[in-house]
Each structure stands twice: as C-alpha cells, then as structure tokens.
Design an enzyme around this catalytic site. Sequence first.
Site, PDB file in Angstrom:
ATOM      1  CG  ASN B  75      -0.233   0.558   2.459  1.00 31.20           C
ATOM      2  OD1 ASN B  75      -0.239   1.760   2.708  1.00 31.20           O
ATOM      3  ND2 ASN B  75       0.383  -0.319   3.232  1.00 31.20           N
ATOM      4  CB  CYS B 137       4.708   5.128   7.979  1.00 30.99           C
ATOM      5  SG  CYS B 137       3.924   5.437   6.388  1.00 30.99           S
ATOM      6  CB  CYS B 392       7.078 -34.971  -1.593  1.00 31.80           C
ATOM      7  SG  CYS B 392       5.892 -36.343  -1.686  1.00 31.80           S
TER       8      CYS B 392
END
Lengths: 450, 424
Positions: B75, B137, B392
């Site tokens: 974002n 941020c 696997c």
Amino acid sequence: MNMDNSVNYSQQQLALDQMFKDINPALSARQAGIESSRCYYCYDAPCIKACPSKINIPSFIASIHADDLTGAAKTIYKENIMGGSCARVCPTEILCEQACVRNHEAEKAPVKIGLLQRHATDNAEFEGHPFERAENTGKKIAVVGAGPAGLSCAHRLALLGHEVEVFEAQPKAGGLNEYGIAKYKLTENFAQEEVDFILSIGGITVHYDRALGKDISLSTLKEEFDSVFLSIGLQDTSSLYLEHEDNDSVLNSVDFIKELRQATDIDQLDIPKDSAIVIGAGNTAIDIACQLKRLGTEEVTLVYRRGEAQMSATGHEQQIAKNHQVRIKTWSQPEKINLDEQGKLRSMTFSKTYLDQDKLKSTGEQFEVPCSAVFKAVGQKMAYPQTEQLIPTISNGKVATFHNQLTSIEGVFAGGDCTGVGQDLTVEAVQQGKLAALAIHQELTSSEEK
Amino acid sequence: MADLSIDFVGIKAPNPFWLASAPPTDKAYNVERAFEAGWGGVVWKTLGEDPAAVNVSSRYSALYDHNGEVSGFNNIELITDRSLEINLREIEAVKKSWPDRALVVSLMMPCEEQIWKTILKQVEATGADGIELNFGCPHGMPERGMGAAVGQVPEYVEMVTRWCKEHSKMPVIVKLTPNITDVRFPARAAKSGGADAVSLINTINSITSIDLDAMAARPIVDGKSTHGGYCGPAVKPIALNMVGEIARDPETAGLPISGIGGIGNWRDAAEFISLGAGSVQVCTAAMIYGFNIVTEMKEGLSNWMDSKGYENIEAFKGLAVPNTTDWKKLNMNYKVVATIDEDKCIGCGRCYQACEDTSHQAIEVTANEDGTNSFGIIDDNCVGCNLCEITCPVDDCITMDERSKGQPYMNWMQDERNPHREEV
C-alpha cells in the site's frame, strides 16, 4: 487457432448449433489459471508417454500458468497440428488424464489436460501461421485423403519445405472431424476453421472431389510425385445380415451423422419422433444415440449383444449416454426387423444372450422393441477401390504398414484409420501422419545426399 | 476451554487478536464493526498533526499465489486523512461503548517535544488504553521526517519514546520498522527510552509488480508509482525472525512484544506467541476476507490450546524462544535421512528432479515394466536437506528420519573440522 469465422450463419444454422452446444464447455481464464497450477510438472511425465502424439504436456501447462498462451499453443502444435480438435475429441480419460499422477492421490482428480489444451489452442494469438516453412526442397508429395492423418502429414511435409498436393474424395477437407464426429464434441464450424489454419502454412494444394480409383490412381501418383501418403479412411460399414435391412428406416449411423454435421437446417433431417434403436457398443453408437436425443427423439434404446464391460465405448462415453437418458439394453442380439403391412418399419426382435466359456449364446428368450428407425453402428470397414491396378498389401482388411508407416510399396506410406494400427483415434491418425512425413522427409533428403 | 484473555503491559483484552493500525481501524464505523465481530482490540489508524494527510487515488497492489489468492499486499496510503479532532472524538466514544476491548492509539508526530506533549494529553483524555508510536511507515511520511525516518535512527527512537513516557501515564508501544539492517538496535533503543513494549513488523519497502504494458510499478497513479509497504502472508517469515531476534537478545529479553506480519489464522498467531509475542496484530487478512475471520482464529487457537493442555496464552508464550539459537550452536552430530513411502508415492518424480538437478544426487529412479517410475533414497548421498520432502506433493510420503548414531552433542565451536574452534 483463432481463425476468422467468415461463415455467414442463418437463423436455422444457429438454432441447430444451439441444439448441439459443447458437451464439455471451455474453461474461463480464471479456471484455466487454477487448473494449470494443479500440474506437478512431473519428471519423465506419464501424461507425455500416454499421449499418442507425444505433446509436452507439463511444458504447455506451465506456459498457460505463466500467461503465455502463445507459447503453450506452439508447444502443442509442434507435436500435433490438430491440437485444437484433439483437445475436444480425444478420450483423455484413457490417455493423458488416465496417466496423470494426481489420480493416485486421495481425491483422484487428474489435471484437466484436455480442457487446458483447448484453452491454449482456442485463445492463443498468432500473427499468421505459428511456424515458418523450411527452404523449398523441390520435392512433391501426394497425400490421398484430407482427414486428420492426411492433413497432419501434409502440414509436416510443408513445414519441412516440400510441396504437397492433397486429393480428397469429399467436397470438404477434415475427414471425420468434418463428417463423423458427434456434433456436440466439435461444434459449429470448428473443423473447417482448423483446416484453414493448417493450410495457412502454405505449400499445400487440396484437390476436392477427387477419389482414389475413380479420379486418380496410385500408379499415376507414384509416377508424378516423389512420394505418396495414403490416408483414405474407412468407406464401408458392417452389416447385421438381417432381412429388411435395406428398409428406408434402417440407417447407417455414420451416414446420418454426416448428414447432421452438414445440415444447415433441422428440417433437412429425417428425425424419428417416437423411438429409435441404435445397434452397437462403440463411440459411434453413443454419439448417434445422444444426438438423436438432442434432436428430439423421445425414446432411444441402445442395444448391445454383450455387457457394459465389453463395450468399446469408454465408461466416460457410456456416462454421456446415460446423461442423455439413452436406455442401454445389454445382452441382447438382433434377430428380426419387423415391418407392418405397408412395409413400414414397426419394431425389432432381439433374443437374450449370455456368455458360455467366452462364447456368446442365445437363451432363446425373445422380446420386441417398437421403433420408427434403426441406426446401425456395428463397425466400419475399409473398401480399397477395386479399380486400382496398384494395391498395397492388405492385412486384416486394412492397409498393412511397416516401419515408419511404410506400406508394401516403395515410396508409398499410409496412416490413419485405413491402417490397422491403434484404436482409430484422431490423435493416432495425426501422429501417424506426422511420423510418415518425417520418414518421407528422411528418405527424400538422404537419397539426395547419396 | 482455554482462556484467551491477555493483559499486555496493563492493556486488557478478551483475546490476543488486535487489528493493526491501518485502513481497517481508520474510523469509528470500522472499529465498531470489528468489535461486533469479536476482535480483542484495535490499534487506531495513526493520528498526525492537522492539517490531515491527503491520499492519492489507486493505493494498493498485491502479489498472488498459484490459485490467485493474495499472498503479499502493498500500500501507498499515508496516516489518517481525517482531522485530529474527529479522530479523538470517535476514539473517546468507541472506548466508552466497548470498555472491555483494547483500544490503542497510533501516533506519528514531528520530532519536537512540545508537539508530542500536546498530543499525549489529548489522547490520554479520550480514555484510550495506550499508544503505539509509528516509527515504521515506509512511504510518504519519511520524506517529511517522520515514520521510518525516525525508526531507522535508534537515537531518535529512544528520544521520542522517552518524551512519551515522561509526558504520559499510558503504556507506550514502539512500532519497529523492518527496513533496517539489524532490528535489535531500535528495539534496544526503545527499551532504553522506557518503552513498555515493541510491536513489529511494520511494512517492508516494496514493489509488488510491474505493469509491463504501462511500464510502471503497481499501484499506478497517473502513469507513475512509488514504492509501498509490503505485508500479508509473504512477510510472515521475516516478521517471525525479527520477533525471535528481539525475544532472544539478552539486552531486550523479556520486553513485551506485539507480533505483526502476515497473521491470517490461529496457527500464525500461535507461532508468533510461541516466539514471545504477548498479543498479535492483523491487517491484510481482514482486508481481504473481512472482520469475521476472527471467529475461526479464536476458535482454532482455543481448540489447539485445549489439545495441548495450555490453559492460557502465558502458558505457551515464548516456548520456542530457547530453541531459536545461533547456527554455531547447532548439533553437528545430528543426522536425518529422507525415506520415501512407496505405497504413498504417486510417481511424479519431483523429488528426483530436484535432488538430481540442484542437490546431492541422492535419489535413484527405477523404470517399472508398466512405464511408471519408482524412486528410492541413496542413503550415503543424502545430507538431510529436506528438499525432496518440500517438493513432494503427497502428505507424509517423504519423511526425514533421524539417523544419529548415539553420539553426544557437539557444536561447530567444538568440531575439530573447524579450524577456528575453541579449545575445550
């Protein structure tokens, strides 16, 4: 493939197409994305080994998953130029999808390889033909019959730089794709679009309405061309050997399917309203039974003299018949075709059967099934033109082939249903055509080096 | 039935599932819906100084897995774009209506003591349970000297944390940025500044994808883009490692941690708690599936705790920390070897392909008569790397079996193959 759909459709044609909608609808892009992620990209992948045309299946699925539909389609066409129709008509349940390792997991759900192949071939976009022809070799090859084997052979030869002339007895190319596959498997005009796509490589000339033994002969072709490929298919049908088999309402399934596939209006077809009997146990029997149901025949009974386990139609095909509400009556053999006083077909009489040490025997008990039409689907045969001077060795009623699809005649190769190899699948015919082309190329180019 | 309630640095909540400071906690409407759905707490989307931030249009982008589900989320949104006054009013009202839920307020302010002093009083007045300092941020705000610009400088982290402790009685949680070389440094700084707890991780600088037609990174704003902050399942391994690093660092050991990063179900939460987290914060999963996911998270965690006999969160908190150590302390005498269960093997050969091409050529292939292949382990070549087990597709088909030969524990520092080993 994505060819221009230039055919002008009438309302009647659209109505008919509507009736024969795809039995196995295409995947959406989102569905294809999820389905492609289910492929394990196996080492020494069993699906490739199970594919008669040896398509690199994990590779094309990985390309779909990476949003490269062009790459995916190219991988398919590299081995099988009819990948579009094979995606629709292949009995994948006994080929690639049967071999998929995901059958061995708890959920027993193989990757939907056929539908993914269709997604790639339907949606890939090419500018022109995907492959470029090699430099002209100056060699000319005749191909007899423009069915899957003939088209595949012609395409591969053209790719390798040869000039090819195809002689087709019918007015259209495509063979059984055009004339013989159930309409709900190859819908609308797909067969012709695919033919156009194959021919767009260039270097292939198709002569229509030119039948072997009538308009052309093998000996002349041998003289005029450097090599010949025979892919004449099957021309004749087996008989019930019953009285009144020549009645107008006793029909060969293959003839009716051909009529249906060519029809542009439902009114052109003579469809039994109340009831029809289909005799046979192969995919053609299933195809005709289901198509009759779609055309509106109220009661369709498929009768076979042995049991479900012995039917040559796969379990998947039998299920399609059941889904179409076709009644399947096993262990019953045809005894009589019954007409009314006006000579109109009234019913058929069958006797019940059982196996006695591998021999089919009648119990003597008889029963009658009323019907307004009978459709025979008891097998097709090759009828090699008797007018021909030069005839390759025929073995078990089919053209005998040896190493690399070579016939008993030098320079003459054969493939497809007219040869006795395999199960008469489209994909086998494509492979045989391809192998023959490679052998012809090898022969023509190596003889030059000498 | 296990007790899911927590007391995290004095902040009480009926369960450890909090919504992280992000769009889902932007305003009262969302937060009320979250509490109705059963979330134990929220960290209110970061408040800043007025005038409020202004966002661009087109804000999110994602990385998708093979099935088209979101595995990573990106974002470029800023902190709240609503005024401080509205946010404070709503926080007060919501806390009054939901006294039993944790309500923590995220803050981001310029590095001036007076500004912090003012906001702290305002937040305290709302009755909120605590504050979380947004030092993480990674986009937009650092250009203005806030967010990660603070979090990347341990001295600033310590300074601002100290102001907050001095000017407020509320518990202070310092949210750490992962966009740093060693997360232990800002964690230590937060602790020295007096932080009650740290929360991590904030988002990671990211470009999720390039639109190859537009030749621009997503999300595209009028033909251009900028890096965003990455979160969602894809970042969980990075977050777990950073939580573990802080939990086992002697300098920060015991510092409460609120775990954040790719938590989408009870198992993720249990993993963070076992590495020392006392609460967990969720964002991406809620943004993709909505708030109701907390129902299955609570139920699943409770059922698992019951099955293990853990009566409360404290009972298993940090249990995996002592088992998270340095490489040099691992036992060199421990050995595992792969075993393939032939009955379960479906014959895909992925293990063979992977081992042969990229590992130790420890798998042999045998062609069967029916055209299929069988695969077997060459014990002498197997180093116990787990690659075959990872490739696997069948559960429990390939297992790693212990083959240690009763030798004693010996780490690299004791190993005579180590030329720099410490003399015993």
